[in-house]
Scaffold this active site. Structure first.
Site, PDB file in Angstrom:
ATOM      1  N   LYS A   1      41.317  52.131  71.426  1.00  0.00           N
ATOM      2  CA  LYS A   1      42.343  53.039  70.895  1.00  0.00           C
ATOM      3  C   LYS A   1      43.200  52.191  69.958  1.00  0.00           C
ATOM      4  O   LYS A   1      43.735  51.160  70.373  1.00  0.00           O
ATOM      5  CB  LYS A   1      43.135  53.582  72.072  1.00  0.00           C
ATOM      6  CG  LYS A   1      44.566  53.852  71.760  1.00  0.00           C
ATOM      7  CD  LYS A   1      45.399  54.053  73.004  1.00  0.00           C
ATOM      8  CE  LYS A   1      46.653  54.731  72.539  1.00  0.00           C
ATOM      9  NZ  LYS A   1      47.884  54.396  73.086  1.00  0.00           N
TER      10      LYS A   1
ATOM     11  N   TYR B   1      43.067  48.647  74.036  1.00  0.00           N
ATOM     12  CA  TYR B   1      44.240  49.327  73.499  1.00  0.00           C
ATOM     13  C   TYR B   1      44.945  48.351  72.563  1.00  0.00           C
ATOM     14  O   TYR B   1      45.491  47.350  73.011  1.00  0.00           O
ATOM     15  CB  TYR B   1      45.098  49.760  74.691  1.00  0.00           C
ATOM     16  CG  TYR B   1      46.419  50.425  74.423  1.00  0.00           C
ATOM     17  CD1 TYR B   1      46.885  50.708  73.144  1.00  0.00           C
ATOM     18  CD2 TYR B   1      47.233  50.779  75.506  1.00  0.00           C
ATOM     19  CE1 TYR B   1      48.111  51.308  72.940  1.00  0.00           C
ATOM     20  CE2 TYR B   1      48.462  51.383  75.321  1.00  0.00           C
ATOM     21  CZ  TYR B   1      48.895  51.640  74.024  1.00  0.00           C
ATOM     22  OH  TYR B   1      50.128  52.231  73.838  1.00  0.00           O
TER      23      TYR B   1
END
Length: 299
Positions: A166, A138
């Site tokens: 992400k 992330y």
């Protein structure tokens, strides 16, 4: 456990309702899960930044993961945030999430400190090795001030159970590069973390999105993905444009209150943000109502 082919589509980083003592509100959390699942999402991410993970102690994080796993009950994959400043704490959270039955982990770069590339690599490698669960990296450089560079991602993507990233960055060139350098790794996916760039990420070969706005407008965010995958690019683009005013509203209050305020306005009661964050002003709440009316989310 997450299969790589299930890492796709729309995953809301669900908001965490809390009670007056700022502990996880079980019924509130179940209501949020029901609402997004009814909206057709493809996964649920508990303890993301919209979920105020940083505001919850270990026991509350554990409670949030357990409630989510039990309530989702296998309908879609559950991604559990295992993010903290130190490697040791991330490993503790990762093992807790695995024990609680999460399908995958989502791990943010450390915040506050500034590790170099070697230190970041060792950090993520140690977390990945501490668990059997797949790990979704992330990247959120605006919030943590640490950035997973393209060259670092190339190395991390070779670790067996690191299965994707992400990217919550407005640097779209970086997302494109992430996709380019990992496109020949069959077990690795790139997802958009910016709700402005869902369509664009799909167009470059990304697998979907982790979208905060999918808390509030799950059907609309799912529409972007579903229409894109069905080849209705015009319809997907239209849905993406329709979503933008809701994403623009993030600036109406201190992050991450706006999605909580929107949830309360549409009737999914999630209570207050964790202090020091406070609700939007009355004036901004009125502006939020207009956006929600335009999206047919309130009358």
């Amino acid at each position: 456990m997450l299969k790589i082919e299930d890492l796709k589509g729309v995953m809301p980083p669900i908001v965490t309702p809390v009670d007056a003592q700022e502990n996880v509100d079980e019924q509130g959390l179940k209501n949020v899960i029901d609402y997004v699942l009814d909206g057709g999402v493809h996964g649920v991410f508990v303890l993301g930044s919209n979920g105020e993970f940083y505001a919850l102690d270990f026991e509350n994080q554990k409670k949030a993961v357990e409630i989510t796993v039990n309530h989702v009950n296998g309908r879609v994959p559950v991604f559990a945030g295992a993010s903290a400043i130190t490697t040791k704490e991330c490993i503790k959270l990762a093992q807790m999430a695995e024990e609680a039955g999460a399908d995958a982990l989502t791990v943010l770069t450390p915040m506050f400190i500034k590790p170099n590339e070697k230190e970041l690599y060792n950090h993520f490698e140690a977390i990945a090795k501490s668990t059997k669960l797949p790990v979704l990296l992330y990247n959120n450089p605006d919030k943590t001030t640490n950035n997973i560079s393209v060259s670092l991602l190339e190395k991390l993507a070779k670790i067996d159970n690191i299965v994707g990233i992400k990217n919550t960055s407005f640097d779209f060139a970086q997302t494109i590069e992430y996709i380019r350098v990992t496109k020949d790794i069959p077990n690795f996916k790139v997802l958009s973390g910016s709700d402005y760039l869902i369509y664009g990420t799909l167009a470059y070969g990304g697998a979907g999105c982790v979208a905060g706005t999918a808390n509030v407008a799950p059907k609309l965010v799912v529409e972007i993905y579903d229409k894109y995958m069905a080849g209705d690019y015009e319809g997907a683009m239209e849905a993406q444009y329709k979503l933008i005013p809701l994403r623009n509203a993030y600036s109406y209050g201190s992050f991450p209150v706006v999605m909580k305020d929107c949830m309360n306005l549409i009737g999914v009661k999630v209570g207050d943000p964790v202090k020091p964050i406070e609700h939007c002003t009355e004036e901004k709440l009125e502006e939020l109502k207009k956006i929600l009316r335009d999206l047919d989310l309130i009358k």
